[in-house]
Design a protein around this motif. Structure first.
Motif, short mmCIF file in Angstrom:
data_model
loop_
_atom_site.label_atom_id
_atom_site.label_comp_id
_atom_site.label_asym_id
_atom_site.label_seq_id
_atom_site.Cartn_x
_atom_site.Cartn_y
_atom_site.Cartn_z
N TYR B 377 24.45 -44.05 63.06
CA TYR B 377 24.33 -44.66 61.72
C TYR B 377 25.76 -44.89 61.23
CZ TYR B 377 21.49 -45.67 57.62
OH TYR B 377 20.81 -46.30 56.60
N ILE B 378 26.33 -45.99 61.67
CA ILE B 378 27.78 -46.13 61.64
C ILE B 378 28.32 -46.33 60.23
CG2 ILE B 378 28.32 -48.60 61.95
CD1 ILE B 378 29.42 -45.74 64.22
N SER B 379 27.53 -46.96 59.36
CA SER B 379 28.06 -47.18 58.00
C SER B 379 28.27 -45.84 57.29
CB SER B 379 27.11 -48.07 57.19
OG SER B 379 25.84 -47.47 57.12
N GLU B 380 27.37 -44.89 57.52
CA GLU B 380 27.54 -43.58 56.90
C GLU B 380 28.62 -42.76 57.59
OE1 GLU B 380 25.99 -41.88 53.82
OE2 GLU B 380 26.66 -43.94 53.85
N ARG B 382 31.28 -44.03 58.79
CA ARG B 382 32.49 -44.63 58.21
C ARG B 382 32.74 -44.07 56.81
NH1 ARG B 382 33.99 -49.26 55.31
NH2 ARG B 382 35.52 -50.64 56.29
N HIS B 383 31.64 -44.04 56.04
CA HIS B 383 31.75 -43.54 54.66
C HIS B 383 32.25 -42.10 54.64
CE1 HIS B 383 29.14 -41.53 51.36
NE2 HIS B 383 30.32 -41.79 50.87
N THR B 409 32.65 -50.92 64.71
CA THR B 409 32.36 -51.98 63.73
C THR B 409 33.18 -53.26 64.00
OG1 THR B 409 34.05 -51.05 62.26
CG2 THR B 409 31.78 -50.34 61.90
N PRO B 459 22.18 -50.16 62.21
CA PRO B 459 20.97 -50.66 61.54
C PRO B 459 21.24 -51.91 60.71
CG PRO B 459 21.82 -48.72 60.41
CD PRO B 459 22.72 -48.96 61.58
N ALA B 460 20.15 -52.55 60.31
CA ALA B 460 20.27 -53.78 59.52
C ALA B 460 20.93 -53.47 58.18
CB ALA B 460 18.88 -54.36 59.29
N GLY B 461 21.63 -54.46 57.63
CA GLY B 461 22.34 -54.27 56.37
C GLY B 461 21.44 -54.32 55.16
N LYS B 462 21.42 -53.26 54.40
CA LYS B 462 20.71 -53.24 53.11
C LYS B 462 21.21 -52.05 52.30
CE LYS B 462 16.66 -51.43 55.51
NZ LYS B 462 15.24 -51.53 55.68
N GLU B 463 20.56 -51.79 51.18
CA GLU B 463 20.98 -50.64 50.38
C GLU B 463 20.68 -49.36 51.16
OE1 GLU B 463 20.35 -53.43 48.48
OE2 GLU B 463 22.46 -53.11 47.98
N LEU B 464 21.54 -48.39 51.01
CA LEU B 464 21.36 -47.13 51.73
C LEU B 464 20.18 -46.38 51.14
CD1 LEU B 464 22.61 -45.10 53.82
CD2 LEU B 464 23.73 -44.06 51.86
N GLU B 474 15.11 -46.75 60.26
CA GLU B 474 15.96 -47.95 60.34
C GLU B 474 16.71 -48.00 61.67
OE1 GLU B 474 18.52 -47.63 56.97
OE2 GLU B 474 16.91 -47.97 55.54
#
Lengths: 494, 604
Positions: B377-380, B382-383, B409, B459-464, B474
């Motif tokens: 879950y790469i966006s998290e 990164r966060h 990314t 995963p697809a881009g949307k609100e977490l 997801e």
């Protein structure tokens, strides 16, 4: 018998041979006949074909071409060429020679020739040329450096930088004030003697620096929903328009928009600096969301952005609303508001407008546009647009990159734009400067020059809200600290 | 001659004691754990170094960070720490000698280094506390050795005090002043008194003036700055060992002056020895925190891929620890034994122990970053890696993860920046060498299996989503081959007793597991029992699982009406089964409400 002389004499052929070898190697070391590469040298920051102010600090750069030796020749007009020949790929241009060259060649072309020596072979690169503008830039830049990429933060400070040299000094760092938050530094026009900064969470309040006096104000009032947030000084230096409201940041899984900052509810108000009062009008405190105030150059209009009301429970209306550009007339003397009028409708642009900033001559308005929302620095697709306020025509500026551009503001002469851009690595924002000509065209922007440009590769922090000012802010961190630790004076609502 | 003690006592005993202290350092304190917990940074870069020189105490912090770089590896770290301890011992010994030369000083001077090492049992200790005292002792040699004239003493003191104030901060100026005061007691009484007034005046006025006119430090740092403030989860809470450490040198100087009087050698040695022993033993008892150490150890071993050691450390924590629970789960997940070993840890937090950000807790930032990276879950990832950097500036751990995250990314320039920073450090050569080619020639990334696998998981881009099961779904929507996402989702259903949802996904297990998963089979049987459905006809359940299930039920029946006894008896035999969890753990799980930070806390 003198043994030394005898010794020297007997070694004469060897000395001559060595001298010959040195001369030969000197010939081999010359760059005159070096083959030229097809493309310009890869340099960082990307200083190519720029229009630069005649008073800007040297555009130091790093040559990112393979090599063990480097040579750079900088020339302009009749000025003596600056020659730098060294093993390091970091080029630091002598400040005094650079200043002399720029000052003496306003309106001329400045050429940068680069060679690198790799595997005992020199390679030349096509000349990089810059245009030296006759329009100076304001000599100081104020910005916040905040060590964060997302929402949590720890270390931050507001700094001023002398643009004619590399001198940077902190106005205030939050290490001094118990690690609280500080933001939204703002100036009346580009005047360094009239400034405000918000302090949040620890020792909260708004610090106002005016007429050589620092005061701490609590802008919360019974008639407004919060303390002042985004500020805009009126040109008269006696009034500050603020947004008020409540926001909520949301994380996303989008890699091109990692955070959405939702404006749940917002209005506008005007703070009277002299009388310590706040006022508003039902026309700018509606059910809709009014935000991001900016005064017209003559102070007769307040520009702002407006989005429809966020419906409770409707995430779409909260997060993905588009903002239109509005304006309303206001007479500061008589506290008279006109009718809010649409300037640029988000429905017609298909994009959301934010961060409006009017040029000092009143002809242009620069703003950001992105697909939705107002907090555009987190939006990779956020770009700068210019609007001609006489014709209401708008267009995307050529200075944009594939990454976020935001927080635009003007120099006092209206010829230079400064803004935050994430173009260096897509993650961190850095201040960039661009020439803005009389026809409304922005020229290629350049990153704020640094004494050691590799600092951009090391600093894990964002530059926020770069603001040009016409001189040094004559405040030091100790004065600000002492004011911040004082009790705030509550503003009254009229 | 009769008063001369045998040399062996004063040479061998300190040597043996120091050897024991070194062993303690290597085995108990573990400088590598200390480094891992604090993530000290050090860059060879002018702007980085200059930052530390702008405020009082910064120099000592910088020295502390420099020394701590050696702690990255256990043995060199222990040697460096030991060298610092030896320096403290020698400097203390020298100071005591200026008051009164005695062989006993060798023993007494062992107290400060012992306390320094004991303090490091608390991994939140800012190491600058030790470097600051080291600097104070070093500078104190000046008035001690050269301050034989009462007129010279104030000059030497002033110079030393100014240096101490700048290098270490206001609190250590007070310590230096007390030492100087004791050193100046050797003069005639009125000279000593004059010196004392001068020192007291200096110690009071200089910090006041420095704060008012020179350094923009917060008012609370005016006199008592002993270490930089840190956030709650890293905040150092000093015990008596810390105060004993601060006061040890002045007290030893007083003891040295008392030794001027004739004290029987044997008695003096006995007192010194007993005192040293008492300080060591009680210091250990006061400073050693087994659970805290095991939590750090579990994180350390989990990070370094030692699953068995991580699990052992986590399960050794006596009081329940959410962090240990997470580290246990993450370590076995990385080792590929999540399903086999999941219930080796009593999962009393239920589904919350499946993800580190169940509650918004900043101290979990590293674990969260590792967890989400492992999951894909790469966006998290990164966060949380960036969030870690906020609280642990220039942390090698965060930067290394960010290199990988940015490669996943496709943010190659950001990855290059992180590598550039790591390259300026002292301990990252191998990592930098491994990943630099990927940013120089980005086509190499496509040949990097780990990066490419994580990229395929995005995963697809949307609100977490605030719901972790939604995030697992997801991930599976993005890539149905994401084994980790499948495992966690199934565990989520099991822990939340959502067995219908579990069964809907059960068929997919064949994709990831070649052998039957015990807890899955147990869950199927539990579902059958709860709904009175003959599940064994539909699902193939192994004989061993059926036998275990039967045995569990038999024991339950045996203790019918005696729930607590059944729980205790079954814990030893069946505590690692899903049946045990569902019967005895599940209903008592409290779900915390997810709280987002207020907008005022965001720097926007």
């Amino acid at each position: 018998m003198n043994p030394t002389r005898t010794g020297m004499g007997s070694f004469l052929p060897l000395w001559l041979s060595l001298a010959g070898l040195i001369m030969l190697s000197g010939c081999a070391d010359r760059v005159d006949h070096a083959p030229e590469a097809d493309t310009v040298a890869d340099i960082f920051p990307a200083y190519y074909d720029l229009t630069i102010p005649p008073n800007i600090a040297p555009l130091n750069f790093i040559i990112r071409e393979p090599g063990t030796k480097f040579r750079v020749e900088i020339s302009a007009g009749e000025s003596e060429t600056i020659v730098i020949s060294q093993r390091s790929s970091t080029i630091r241009i002598p400040l005094d020679k650079w200043q002399e060259m720029l000052a003496g060649n306003q309106g001329n072309t400045l050429s940068v020739n680069i060679w690198s020596r790799n595997k005992k072979q020199w390679t030349g690169y096509p000349t990089i040329t810059h245009h030296i503008s006759a329009d100076p830039i304001d000599p100081y830049l104020a910005y916040r450096i905040v060590h964060t990429v997302y929402l949590n933060w720890r270390r931050m400070g507001i700094y001023q930088r002398n643009l004619t040299s590399f001198e940077e000094s902190p106005l205030i760092e939050n290490r001094t004030t118990g690690q609280g938050c500080m933001n939204c530094h703002s100036f009346a026009g580009n005047d360094p003697s009239r400034m405000m900064i918000h302090f949040r969470i620890i020792q909260p309040g708004t610090l106002i620096w005016r007429e050589d006096r620092l005061s701490k104000i609590d802008t919360r009032s019974s008639g407004t929903m919060s303390a002042g947030i985004y500020p805009a000084w009126h040109p008269d230096g006696k009034h500050i328009a603020f947004s008020t409201g409540k926001i909520s940041p949301h994380l996303t899984t989008r890699l091109n928009k990692v955070v959405d900052v939702a404006d749940r509810v917002s209005d506008l108000m005007v703070y009277d600096v002299e009388h310590n009062t706040v006022t508003t009008s039902p026309r700018i405190s509606t059910e809709m969301r009014e935000n991001m105030p900016a005064w017209s150059a003559d102070g007769r209009y307040l520009y702002f952005i407006r989005a429809p009301e966020a419906n409770t429970g409707d995430e779409e209306s909260l997060l993905h609303a588009r903002y239109s550009l509005m304006r309303i007339s206001y007479d500061t003397e008589w506290d008279l508001w006109g009718e809010a009028e649409m300037v640029l409708n988000a429905d017609s642009t298909g994009m959301s407008i934010s961060h409006p900033s009017v040029s000092p001559n009143g002809k242009f308005l620069v703003c950001t546009m992105s697909d939705f929302g107002y907090f555009t620095i987190f939006h990779k697709g956020s770009d700068l647009y210019a609007m001609n306020l006489e014709t209401n025509a708008f267009r995307k500026l050529s200075l944009n990159s594939e990454f976020a551009e935001s927080h635009p503001s003007w120099s006092s002469n209206g010829r230079w734009l400064v803004f935050s851009s994430k173009r260096m690595d897509g993650v961190l924002s850095r201040p960039h400067i661009a020439y803005f000509d009389e026809n409304g065209n922005a020229h290629a922007p350049f990153a704020l020059p640094q004494k050691d440009p590799s600092m951009y590769d090391r600093l894990i922090a964002n530059y926020n809200l770069p603001r040009l000012v016409t001189g040094k802010i004559e405040l030091d961190p100790i004065e600000i600290r002492d004011a911040v630790y004082g009790e705030p004076l509550p503003a009254t609502f009229e | 001659m009769g008063h001369k003690p045998p040399g062996i006592l004063y040479r061998i005993v300190p040597g043996v004691y120091m050897l024991l202290v070194f062993s303690y350092l290597v085995i108990v304190v573990r400088p590598d754990f200390y480094f891992h917990h604090l993530q000290p940074s050090f860059l060879i870069a002018p702007d980085y170094l200059a930052h530390y020189l702008t405020y009082p105490g910064g120099f000592s912090e910088l020295m502390a960070s420099l020394f701590m770089q050696s702690f990255y590896i256990r043995l060199p770290g222990s040697i460096v720490f030991m060298c610092i301890a030896l320096a403290i011992w020698w400097l203390t010994f020298e100071l005591m000698n200026t008051i009164h030369r005695s062989r006993l000083n060798r023993l007494w001077a062992l107290v400060p280094p012992a306390l320094a090492i004991l303090m490091a049992n608390n991994y939140n200790l800012p190491f600058s506390v030790i470097t600051s005292v080291l600097i104070v002792l070093l500078i104190a040699q000046l008035p001690a050795k050269k301050g034989n004239n009462p007129a010279i003493m104030p000059v030497l003191y002033s110079a030393g005090a100014a240096m101490v104030y700048y290098c270490c901060g206001s609190g250590y100026l007070l310590l230096f002043s007390v030492i100087a005061l004791l050193l100046s007691m050797k003069f005639r009484i009125w000279e000593s008194l004059l010196n004392a007034f001068y020192i007291a005046g200096f110690a009071f006025l200089v910090p006041l003036a420095a704060e008012a006119f020179i350094f923009p430090i917060p008012p609370e740092h005016r006199y008592f700055f002993l270490f930089p403030p840190r956030l709650y989860f890293m905040a150092y809470e000093p015990s008596w060992v810390f105060y004993a450490w601060l006061l040890s040198v002045p007290v030893l100087l007083i003891i040295a002056s008392l030794m001027r009087k004739a004290i029987p050698v044997a008695a003096g040695a006995a007192v010194a020895g007993i005192f040293l022993l008492a300080v060591t033993v009680f210091g250990h008892v006061a400073s050693y925190r087994k659970d805290a150490r095991n939590i750090v150890a579990s994180d350390y071993h989990c990070y370094h891929g030692h699953a068995a050691r991580a699990a052992r450390a986590a399960t050794s924590v006596e009081a329940y620890s959410f962090a240990a629970n997470l580290n246990h789960n993450l370590a076995i997940a990385k080792a590929g034994t999540l399903m086999e070993n999941f219930f080796n840890f009593l999962q009393i937090s239920g589904t919350d122990a499946l993800y580190p950000d169940a509650e918004f807790s900043l101290e979990m930032s590293f674990i969260a970053a590792d967890f989400y990276y492992d999951l894909g879950y790469i966006s998290e990832a990164r966060h949380w890696a960036h969030t870690s950097l906020v609280y642990y500036p220039y942390s090698p751990r965060a930067l290394r993860l960010l290199v990988k995250v940015h490669l996943v990314t496709g943010e190659y320039r950001a990855a290059a920046r992180c590598l550039h920073i790591l390259n300026k450090g002292l301990i990252n050569r191998k990592f930098v060498k491994e990943y630099t080619p990927c940013v120089q020639d980005t086509s190499l990334v496509s040949a990097h299996p780990e990066i490419m696998e994580k990229r395929s998981f995005i995963p697809a881009g949307k609100e977490l989503s605030p719901l972790i099961d939604e995030r697992f779904r997801e991930l599976l929507e993005a890539n149905e081959n994401n084994r980790r996402a499948y495992e966690y989702l199934m565990l989520y259903y099991l822990l939340d007793s959502r067995l219908e949802r579990f069964l809907e996904m059960y068929d997919r297990a064949d994709r990831f597991f070649t052998a039957p998963v015990d807890i899955f089979e147990e869950a199927v049987l539990m579902y059958g029992e709860l709904h009175d459905i003959p599940v064994e006809e539909k699902y193939a359940i192994s004989h061993a699982t059926r036998a275990r299930f039967e045995q569990f039920n038999q024991t339950l029946r045996q203790y019918e009406g005696k729930g607590r006894m059944a729980r205790n008896v079954l814990y030893w035999e069946m505590g690692r089964t899903y049946m045990y969890y569902l019967h005895f753990v599940f209903p008592r799980v409290m779900k915390p409400e997810i709280i987002y930070p207020a907008y005022e806390e965001s720097p926007i």
